[in-house]
Design a protein around this motif. Structure first.
Motif, PDB file in Angstrom:
ATOM      1  N   ASP A  22       0.802  -1.223   0.000  1.00  0.00           N
ATOM      2  CA  ASP A  22       0.000   0.000   0.000  1.00  0.00           C
ATOM      3  C   ASP A  22       0.838   1.278   0.000  1.00  0.00           C
ATOM      4  O   ASP A  22       0.264   2.365   0.015  1.00  0.00           O
ATOM      5  CB  ASP A  22      -0.895   0.046   1.252  1.00  0.00           C
ATOM      6  N   GLN A  23       2.128   1.151   0.005  1.00  0.00           N
ATOM      7  CA  GLN A  23       2.959   2.353   0.149  1.00  0.00           C
ATOM      8  C   GLN A  23       4.380   2.107  -0.354  1.00  0.00           C
ATOM      9  O   GLN A  23       4.827   0.967  -0.479  1.00  0.00           O
ATOM     10  CB  GLN A  23       2.986   2.806   1.605  1.00  0.00           C
ATOM     11  N   LEU A  24       5.033   3.199  -0.656  1.00  0.00           N
ATOM     12  CA  LEU A  24       6.447   3.162  -0.985  1.00  0.00           C
ATOM     13  C   LEU A  24       7.105   4.368  -0.341  1.00  0.00           C
ATOM     14  O   LEU A  24       6.426   5.312   0.087  1.00  0.00           O
ATOM     15  CB  LEU A  24       6.667   3.118  -2.500  1.00  0.00           C
ATOM     16  N   LEU A  25       8.422   4.330  -0.269  1.00  0.00           N
ATOM     17  CA  LEU A  25       9.176   5.366   0.423  1.00  0.00           C
ATOM     18  C   LEU A  25      10.184   5.990  -0.523  1.00  0.00           C
ATOM     19  O   LEU A  25      10.822   5.293  -1.321  1.00  0.00           O
ATOM     20  CB  LEU A  25       9.889   4.767   1.642  1.00  0.00           C
ATOM     21  N   VAL A  26      10.312   7.312  -0.438  1.00  0.00           N
ATOM     22  CA  VAL A  26      11.246   8.020  -1.305  1.00  0.00           C
ATOM     23  C   VAL A  26      12.185   8.861  -0.459  1.00  0.00           C
ATOM     24  O   VAL A  26      11.843   9.306   0.641  1.00  0.00           O
ATOM     25  CB  VAL A  26      10.507   8.912  -2.333  1.00  0.00           C
ATOM     26  N   ASP A  27      13.373   9.048  -0.983  1.00  0.00           N
ATOM     27  CA  ASP A  27      14.399   9.810  -0.283  1.00  0.00           C
ATOM     28  C   ASP A  27      14.274  11.277  -0.673  1.00  0.00           C
ATOM     29  O   ASP A  27      14.512  11.645  -1.827  1.00  0.00           O
ATOM     30  CB  ASP A  27      15.768   9.259  -0.666  1.00  0.00           C
ATOM     31  N   LEU A  28      13.885  12.115   0.276  1.00  0.00           N
ATOM     32  CA  LEU A  28      13.777  13.557   0.031  1.00  0.00           C
ATOM     33  C   LEU A  28      15.111  14.262   0.243  1.00  0.00           C
ATOM     34  O   LEU A  28      15.198  15.483   0.092  1.00  0.00           O
ATOM     35  CB  LEU A  28      12.699  14.161   0.932  1.00  0.00           C
ATOM     36  N   GLU A  29      16.125  13.499   0.588  1.00  0.00           N
ATOM     37  CA  GLU A  29      17.517  13.949   0.616  1.00  0.00           C
ATOM     38  C   GLU A  29      17.711  15.194   1.460  1.00  0.00           C
ATOM     39  O   GLU A  29      18.455  16.119   1.100  1.00  0.00           O
ATOM     40  CB  GLU A  29      18.013  14.148  -0.815  1.00  0.00           C
ATOM     41  N   GLY A  30      17.001  15.194   2.599  1.00  0.00           N
ATOM     42  CA  GLY A  30      17.217  16.259   3.575  1.00  0.00           C
ATOM     43  C   GLY A  30      16.483  17.545   3.299  1.00  0.00           C
ATOM     44  O   GLY A  30      16.521  18.462   4.126  1.00  0.00           O
ATOM     45  N   GLU A  31      15.814  17.653   2.157  1.00  0.00           N
ATOM     46  CA  GLU A  31      15.103  18.886   1.854  1.00  0.00           C
ATOM     47  C   GLU A  31      13.758  18.918   2.574  1.00  0.00           C
ATOM     48  O   GLU A  31      13.160  17.883   2.872  1.00  0.00           O
ATOM     49  CB  GLU A  31      14.902  19.023   0.342  1.00  0.00           C
ATOM     50  N   GLU A  32      13.279  20.103   2.833  1.00  0.00           N
ATOM     51  CA  GLU A  32      12.048  20.252   3.602  1.00  0.00           C
ATOM     52  C   GLU A  32      10.828  20.095   2.694  1.00  0.00           C
ATOM     53  O   GLU A  32      10.647  20.821   1.730  1.00  0.00           O
ATOM     54  CB  GLU A  32      12.006  21.631   4.269  1.00  0.00           C
ATOM     55  N   HIS A  33      10.012  19.119   3.029  1.00  0.00           N
ATOM     56  CA  HIS A  33       8.738  18.895   2.350  1.00  0.00           C
ATOM     57  C   HIS A  33       7.695  18.585   3.407  1.00  0.00           C
ATOM     58  O   HIS A  33       8.024  18.155   4.521  1.00  0.00           O
ATOM     59  CB  HIS A  33       8.837  17.745   1.346  1.00  0.00           C
ATOM     60  N   ARG A  34       6.433  18.790   3.042  1.00  0.00           N
ATOM     61  CA  ARG A  34       5.353  18.601   4.011  1.00  0.00           C
ATOM     62  C   ARG A  34       4.353  17.565   3.522  1.00  0.00           C
ATOM     63  O   ARG A  34       4.146  17.430   2.314  1.00  0.00           O
ATOM     64  CB  ARG A  34       4.634  19.929   4.259  1.00  0.00           C
ATOM     65  N   PRO A  35       3.726  16.849   4.429  1.00  0.00           N
ATOM     66  CA  PRO A  35       2.651  15.947   4.016  1.00  0.00           C
ATOM     67  C   PRO A  35       1.593  16.712   3.225  1.00  0.00           C
ATOM     68  O   PRO A  35       1.279  17.867   3.516  1.00  0.00           O
ATOM     69  CB  PRO A  35       2.089  15.448   5.355  1.00  0.00           C
ATOM     70  N   GLY A  36       1.060  16.037   2.207  1.00  0.00           N
ATOM     71  CA  GLY A  36       0.064  16.662   1.346  1.00  0.00           C
ATOM     72  C   GLY A  36       0.636  17.168   0.041  1.00  0.00           C
ATOM     73  O   GLY A  36      -0.117  17.454  -0.894  1.00  0.00           O
ATOM     74  N   GLU A  37       1.960  17.291  -0.046  1.00  0.00           N
ATOM     75  CA  GLU A  37       2.553  17.743  -1.305  1.00  0.00           C
ATOM     76  C   GLU A  37       2.371  16.688  -2.392  1.00  0.00           C
ATOM     77  O   GLU A  37       2.273  15.491  -2.129  1.00  0.00           O
ATOM     78  CB  GLU A  37       4.040  18.039  -1.117  1.00  0.00           C
ATOM     79  N   ASP A  38       2.346  17.169  -3.638  1.00  0.00           N
ATOM     80  CA  ASP A  38       2.165  16.280  -4.778  1.00  0.00           C
ATOM     81  C   ASP A  38       3.404  15.428  -5.024  1.00  0.00           C
ATOM     82  O   ASP A  38       4.545  15.880  -4.882  1.00  0.00           O
ATOM     83  CB  ASP A  38       1.902  17.096  -6.042  1.00  0.00           C
ATOM     84  N   VAL A  39       3.144  14.201  -5.447  1.00  0.00           N
ATOM     85  CA  VAL A  39       4.178  13.284  -5.916  1.00  0.00           C
ATOM     86  C   VAL A  39       3.737  12.775  -7.282  1.00  0.00           C
ATOM     87  O   VAL A  39       2.618  12.276  -7.428  1.00  0.00           O
ATOM     88  CB  VAL A  39       4.356  12.091  -4.961  1.00  0.00           C
ATOM     89  N   GLU A  40       4.582  12.923  -8.263  1.00  0.00           N
ATOM     90  CA  GLU A  40       4.292  12.387  -9.592  1.00  0.00           C
ATOM     91  C   GLU A  40       5.126  11.135  -9.796  1.00  0.00           C
ATOM     92  O   GLU A  40       6.348  11.192  -9.826  1.00  0.00           O
ATOM     93  CB  GLU A  40       4.615  13.420 -10.666  1.00  0.00           C
TER      94      GLU A  40
END
Length: 383
Positions: free
Chosen positions: A315-333
């Motif tokens: 049901d899910q996968l994980l991605v490396d945001l590499e230390g940058e600031e992102h918030r839940p709810g942001e778009d993922v393509e």
């Protein structure tokens, strides 16, 4: 940000129309748009309507159920189907004016029964196996199939509307199998003509052959994957202006920091070497995302590609945001047309050791709802 959807598939119907127009122009003969498997994951009925609007003279599906669904949606044009089992109920197909493919005299016998049941003349196409060793009559059994078909045509049971076959390797234009299959097909046509059959269409070319092998176009070409804007022969068809129609998107569900030595996902197949930030994307192999894409595929978050870390879960996968600031709810393509710098279905195919056909067809069969846009009539429509 997506307004409410956990994840979705966005299909641009303008891209479908554009691709069908391009293929008709390249081919110079009528086009059959193949919409089987729910339109390769794009939605069979909306894709079929867009293809018809762009001039597709034929639609192609695998099963009778698919063809009858198209009829129920209001499509009155020519539709070919080709995959049955012994004892299949042909009555509805004959009554609906579908073009039914026969591989064997036994199938013709069953179609003849439905002709008697319905009082309608059937439309029949014959398929010759020219080297794929899949559906179709073998060269050894072809003369008997042709004779049975001609016998039924003389009796008024059906009209033989087409003769066709399918390439095994047209995405590899230098493969000698292509020449051999085309020669076998031409032989089959000669046998059929000698028996007195005069089909309205002879067709061999699929998407790759339509683009790469002009000699195989005959009276009709069958275009599946190219109709959806995906390259049927990556690296071989440069200069053909196809537009990918599907974008797969989701929203970040969670963002969390991980420390050096922290493992990510099942089996601990990826372990952080430095402090980083992990984003949880709420789609997985239960949504048609290939499990083997873990540690290989990328997604687009913000304006940067981000690597998938660890194994893809149900049901899910994980991605490396590499230390940058992102918030839940942001778009993922996950993938799209690539114009925004994001991955394409072909990128995901290569990351998953498969083909783009499987990527779009599988992801369309999971829990991700489809949303349709039309960039031709509404250029401002959000993708």
């Amino acid at each position: 940000m997506l307004p409410a959807a956990r994840a979705e598939i966005v299909v641009d119907l303008a891209a479908i129309r554009h691709n069908v127009r391009v293929l008709r122009e390249v081919a110079g003969v009528p086009v059959m748009t193949v919409v089987k498997a729910d339109g390769y994951g794009h939605g069979m009925v909306p894709v079929a309507r867009a293809a018809r609007e762009a001039g597709a003279e034929w639609l192609g599906v695998a099963t009778l159920d698919e063809a009858l669904e198209l009829r129920a949606s209001g499509d009155t044009g020519r539709i070919l189907c080709w995959l049955y089992v012994p004892g299949e109920e042909y009555d509805a197909g004959v009554a609906a004016g579908l073009d039914l493919t026969a591989y064997t005299p036994a199938e013709l016998d069953e179609i003849e029964e439905s002709v008697g049941d319905t009082g309608r003349t059937a439309l029949v196409q014959l398929k010759i196996d020219t080297g794929l060793s899949r559906g179709g009559a073998s060269p050894a059994s072809w003369p008997a199939l042709v004779e049975r078909a001609r016998e039924g045509e003389r009796a008024g049971h059906w009209k033989v509307t087409g003769i066709w076959s399918h390439f095994s390797s047209s995405d590899e234009p230098d493969d000698p199998a292509n020449d051999a299959q085309e020669a076998s097909f031409r032989w089959a046509l000669t046998v059929a003509e000698a028996a007195g059959l005069r089909p309205e269409v002879r067709h061999l070319a699929n998407s790759a052959a339509t683009l790469l092998r002009p000699s195989s176009r005959f009276d009709l070409v069958r275009c599946g994957i190219a109709s959806y804007g995906l390259d049927p022969a990556p690296g071989e068809t440069s200069g053909v202006d196809l537009w990918p129609a599907m974008t797969a998107r989701a929203s970040l569900a969670l963002v969390k920091d991980v420390e050096p030595g922290d493992a990510v996902s099942y089996g601990r197949t990826w372990i952080a070497e430095t402090p980083t930030t992990i984003g949880l994307v709420p789609v997985g192999y239960g949504d048609g995302v290939p499990r083997r894409s873990g540690n290989h595929a990328e997604v687009l978050v913000g304006d940067r590609r981000r690597p998938v870390r660890g194994r893809v879960c149900m049901d899910q996968l994980l991605v490396d945001l590499e230390g940058e600031e992102h918030r839940p709810g942001e778009d993922v393509e996950l993938f799209g047309d690539g114009h925004d710098g994001g991955p394409t279905a072909q990128d995901w195919a290569e990351a998953s050791d498969t083909i783009s056909y499987e990527i779009v067809t599988r992801i369309g069969s999971g829990r991700m709802p489809r949303r349709y846009v039309d960039s031709e009539t509404d250029p401002g429509a959000p993708a």
